[in-house]
Design an enzyme around this catalytic site. Structure first.
Site, PDB file in Angstrom:
ATOM      1  N   SER A  88       0.875  -1.318  -0.022  1.00 40.12           N
ATOM      2  CA  SER A  88       0.009   0.029  -0.005  1.00 40.12           C
ATOM      3  C   SER A  88       0.738   1.237   0.053  1.00 40.12           C
ATOM      4  O   SER A  88       2.090   1.258   0.453  1.00 40.12           O
ATOM      5  CB  SER A  88      -0.885   0.144   1.133  1.00 40.12           C
ATOM      6  N   PRO A  89       0.445   2.299  -0.546  1.00 38.24           N
ATOM      7  CA  PRO A  89       1.063   3.502  -0.543  1.00 38.24           C
ATOM      8  C   PRO A  89       1.550   4.081   0.628  1.00 38.24           C
ATOM      9  O   PRO A  89       0.642   3.978   1.470  1.00 38.24           O
ATOM     10  CB  PRO A  89       0.259   4.569  -1.204  1.00 38.24           C
ATOM     11  N   GLN A 166       1.222   6.438  -7.199  1.00 38.08           N
ATOM     12  CA  GLN A 166       0.154   7.204  -6.619  1.00 38.08           C
ATOM     13  C   GLN A 166      -0.008   8.817  -7.114  1.00 38.08           C
ATOM     14  O   GLN A 166       1.148   9.244  -6.307  1.00 38.08           O
ATOM     15  CB  GLN A 166      -0.218   7.063  -5.295  1.00 38.08           C
ATOM     16  N   TYR A 247      -7.331  15.102   0.670  1.00 34.43           N
ATOM     17  CA  TYR A 247      -6.309  15.906  -0.298  1.00 34.43           C
ATOM     18  C   TYR A 247      -7.137  16.566  -1.368  1.00 34.43           C
ATOM     19  O   TYR A 247      -8.487  16.273  -1.108  1.00 34.43           O
ATOM     20  CB  TYR A 247      -5.087  15.016  -0.726  1.00 34.43           C
ATOM     21  N   ARG A 295      -8.024   5.809  -5.640  1.00 34.28           N
ATOM     22  CA  ARG A 295      -8.309   5.456  -3.921  1.00 34.28           C
ATOM     23  C   ARG A 295      -9.461   6.333  -3.865  1.00 34.28           C
ATOM     24  O   ARG A 295      -9.190   7.719  -3.841  1.00 34.28           O
ATOM     25  CB  ARG A 295      -7.178   5.610  -3.134  1.00 34.28           C
ATOM     26  N   ARG A 390       1.179  -1.049   6.971  1.00 34.76           N
ATOM     27  CA  ARG A 390       2.337  -1.243   8.107  1.00 34.76           C
ATOM     28  C   ARG A 390       3.096  -2.232   7.996  1.00 34.76           C
ATOM     29  O   ARG A 390       4.269  -2.296   8.481  1.00 34.76           O
ATOM     30  CB  ARG A 390       1.452  -0.710   9.311  1.00 34.76           C
TER      31      ARG A 390
HETATM   32  C1  LIG Z   1       3.647   5.794   7.114  1.00 35.93           C
HETATM   33  C2  LIG Z   1       2.486   5.928   6.399  1.00 35.93           C
HETATM   34  C3  LIG Z   1       2.149   6.530   5.429  1.00 35.93           C
HETATM   35  C4  LIG Z   1       1.397   6.476   4.444  1.00 35.93           C
HETATM   36  N1  LIG Z   1       1.189   7.210   3.199  1.00 35.93           N
HETATM   37  C5  LIG Z   1       0.132   7.058   2.544  1.00 35.93           C
HETATM   38  C6  LIG Z   1       0.222   7.634   1.051  1.00 35.93           C
HETATM   39  O1  LIG Z   1       0.977   8.173   0.666  1.00 35.93           O
HETATM   40  N2  LIG Z   1      -0.885   7.531   0.476  1.00 35.93           N
HETATM   41  C7  LIG Z   1      -2.236   6.731   0.781  1.00 35.93           C
HETATM   42  O2  LIG Z   1      -2.973   6.555   0.070  1.00 35.93           O
HETATM   43  N3  LIG Z   1      -2.152   6.154   2.014  1.00 35.93           N
HETATM   44  C8  LIG Z   1      -1.013   6.241   2.944  1.00 35.93           C
HETATM   45  N4  LIG Z   1      -1.092   5.668   4.235  1.00 35.93           N
HETATM   46  C9  LIG Z   1      -2.114   4.754   4.409  1.00 35.93           C
HETATM   47  C10 LIG Z   1      -1.898   3.442   3.777  1.00 35.93           C
HETATM   48  O3  LIG Z   1      -1.692   2.979   2.596  1.00 35.93           O
HETATM   49  C11 LIG Z   1      -2.817   2.551   4.613  1.00 35.93           C
HETATM   50  O4  LIG Z   1      -4.207   2.870   3.871  1.00 35.93           O
HETATM   51  C12 LIG Z   1      -3.099   2.514   5.824  1.00 35.93           C
HETATM   52  O5  LIG Z   1      -1.881   2.681   6.767  1.00 35.93           O
HETATM   53  C13 LIG Z   1      -3.952   1.325   6.715  1.00 35.93           C
HETATM   54  O6  LIG Z   1      -3.499   0.124   6.067  1.00 35.93           O
HETATM   55  P1  LIG Z   1      -2.475  -0.887   7.345  1.00 35.93           P
HETATM   56  O7  LIG Z   1      -3.357  -0.936   8.153  1.00 35.93           O
HETATM   57  O8  LIG Z   1      -2.180  -2.082   6.327  1.00 35.93           O
HETATM   58  O9  LIG Z   1      -1.362   0.023   7.468  1.00 35.93           O
HETATM   59  C14 LIG Z   1       0.069   5.713   4.789  1.00 35.93           C
HETATM   60  C15 LIG Z   1       0.445   4.872   5.930  1.00 35.93           C
HETATM   61  C16 LIG Z   1       1.516   4.910   6.638  1.00 35.93           C
HETATM   62  C17 LIG Z   1       1.523   3.930   8.062  1.00 35.93           C
END
Ligand SMILES: Cc1cc2nc3c(=O)[nH]c(=O)nc-3n(C[C@H](O)[C@H](O)[C@H](O)COP(=O)(O)O)c2cc1C
Length: 437
Positions: A88-89, A166, A247, A295, A390
């Site tokens: 994921s991003p 993205q 955003y 997204r 994560r």
């Molecule tokens: C450090 C960090 C940076 C993130 N940056 C982005 C991002 O640039 N773009 C985005 O759409 N989501 C971003 N997210 C959200 C994640 O892509 C994801 O949707 C969210 O962490 C939930 O997934 P998880 O439970 O697997 O961590 C970020 C999350 C984390 C933890």
């Protein structure tokens, strides 16, 4: 318990949603409707039935029998993913003047080596003032394109992962501190002017953005197009329009940040007009054989005051009609008043609704961290792809390790690491034998 009961009740109330599923998948969906009975738990109850269901899943995906659902291939336009795992991003806050650095090269190269079928970049911004923070990368200067190209070339030569960029604009959440400083808080000095759908600040700490006029809208749309052209030249396999998390594009979609009185505010159709304009302009220059995702935040977590999961189905339908290949179903981060209900796989029900009510391909994301979750989501038809964020910070080789843990040899390790794979697989086999004995 309450969450399981709620999921189960909703499944029966909305059973029409699942009537188009193949009977194998319908049965699986019924058995796992509470999200408490997992894939491996079903195996304990009826291993022969589960093996048959897994082989049905592999066959309809064009994969080989005898493997876990997460290792089935997936096709989007001319892009074939070797499996259903997506990195994921995740913002790294390590760019310098929008340019990806060696940090990005190593970070993304490691995740491409880690076995996931698709690796996303973090939000990559269309302009300097479209950045969230000073550490965000962009696609608005020739050196950005060259840095991304170097990284993608490595991934393509040395791995079989596909890479998705993205693309986004921070809108009213721009000009803020790095993720590990004070998240979403403005810079201490040197803030830049913000633009958004309406002149409403993200919080009372943040500056009030300018409500975009037609000139701003044209300029930003053209920046999205230029970034898309750079992404195509850099060799990205796929791009995603970031229309979530408050955003710029998201600020048009959500009624909490869009109170415009023109054709771009009011009804959901009006609020979607600019996001669809930007998407169409990007799609027009993005090569026809390469896929595009969007997204979305499928729930503002504000009840009827904001975007609801019902609206999300309508939003997905509009993007799908415009040519989106897959909807990346996230939620929230659109208002400081939001009251999200967290839990395991908490956003997956929104993906399930979009996929099964609207018949649109989806990716699920949000607190999905075990291979068992991934297999359950895919087998039940709640999503086509599963994003993990994560878990991939903690372990770049999450997919390789999941395959080892599940004792599924579907995934190829990089050749220089074969001795490590061999040992890891033998140790996993020994641990499983110890449990059996
Ligand atoms: C450090 C960090 C940076 C993130 N940056 C982005 C991002 O640039 N773009 C985005 O759409 N989501 C971003 N997210 C959200 C994640 O892509 C994801 O949707 C969210 O962490 C939930 O997934 P998880 O439970 O697997 O961590 C970020 C999350 C984390 C933890």
């Amino acid at each position: 318990m309450q969450s399981a009961a709620r999921n189960s009740t909703e499944w029966f109330e909305e059973v029409e949603r699942y009537l188009n599923l193949d009977p194998v998948q319908f049965n699986y969906s019924l058995l796992t409707r509470s999200q408490r009975i997992s894939h491996e738990n079903l195996r304990l109850r009826d291993p022969a039935w589960l093996r048959g269901a897994e082989d049905w899943f592999a066959a309809q995906a064009g994969g080989a029998p005898g493997h876990m659902p997460m290792f089935a291939p997936f096709q989007l336009r001319d892009m074939t993913l070797k499996n259903r795992i997506v990195v994921s991003p995740m913002a790294q806050y390590k760019a310098v003047e929008g340019c990806p650095t060696d940090w990005h090269f190593v970070h993304y190269a490691e995740r491409a080596k880690g076995g996931a079928g698709l690796v996303y970049t973090e939000m990559t911004c269309v302009s300097a003032d479209g950045r969230i923070t000073l550490g965000c990368p962009g696609l608005y200067a020739p050196e950005h394109e060259a840095a991304w190209r170097r990284l993608i070339d490595f991934a393509h030569v040395e791995t079989d992962a596909k890479i998705c960029c993205q693309i986004g604009h921070a809108g009213r959440k721009g000009s803020t501190q790095l993720g590990w400083e004070k998240m979403d808080a403005p810079l201490k000095t040197g803030n830049w002017p913000l633009r958004s759908a309406s002149a409403i600040a993200w919080s009372n700490q943040n500056a009030t953005p300018k409500a975009m006029d037609r000139l701003d809208m044209d300029q930003v749309r053209d920046q999205f197009v230029a970034a898309t052209e750079m992404a195509a030249r850099a060799g990205f396999d796929m791009i995603e329009l970031h229309a979530a998390h408050g955003y710029l594009i998201s600020s048009f979609i959500s009624p909490v940040s869009n109170i415009r009185k023109d054709n771009y505010g009011g009804s959901l159709e009006n609020r979607m007009r600019y996001p669809l304009e930007v998407f169409a302009a990007m799609r027009a220059v993005w090569p026809a054989e390469r896929p595009m995702a969007v997204r979305i935040s499928a729930n503002d977590w504000l009840g009827d005051e904001g975007v609801t999961p019902d609206d999300a189905v309508a939003i997905a339908r509009m993007f799908s009609a415009a040519g989106v290949d897959v909807i990346d179903v996230s939620a929230g981060q659109t208002s400081t008043d939001a009251r999200p209900v967290y839990g395991r796989m908490f956003q997956t029900p929104f993906s399930d609704r979009i996929r099964n009510e609207a018949g649109i391909k989806t990716m699920a994301v949000g607190n999905i961290f075990e291979p068992d979750h991934v297999n359950s989501i895919l087998m039940a038809g709640r999503a086509d792809l599963v994003c993990l964020a994560r878990p991939h910070l903690a372990d770049p080789y999450w997919t390789l390790h999941a395959a080892t843990q599940l004792r599924d040899k579907a995934v190829r390790w990089p050749l220089p690491y074969l001795a490590g794979a061999d040992q890891a697989q033998r140790l996993a086999e020994r641990a499983a034998e110890a449990v059996r004995a």
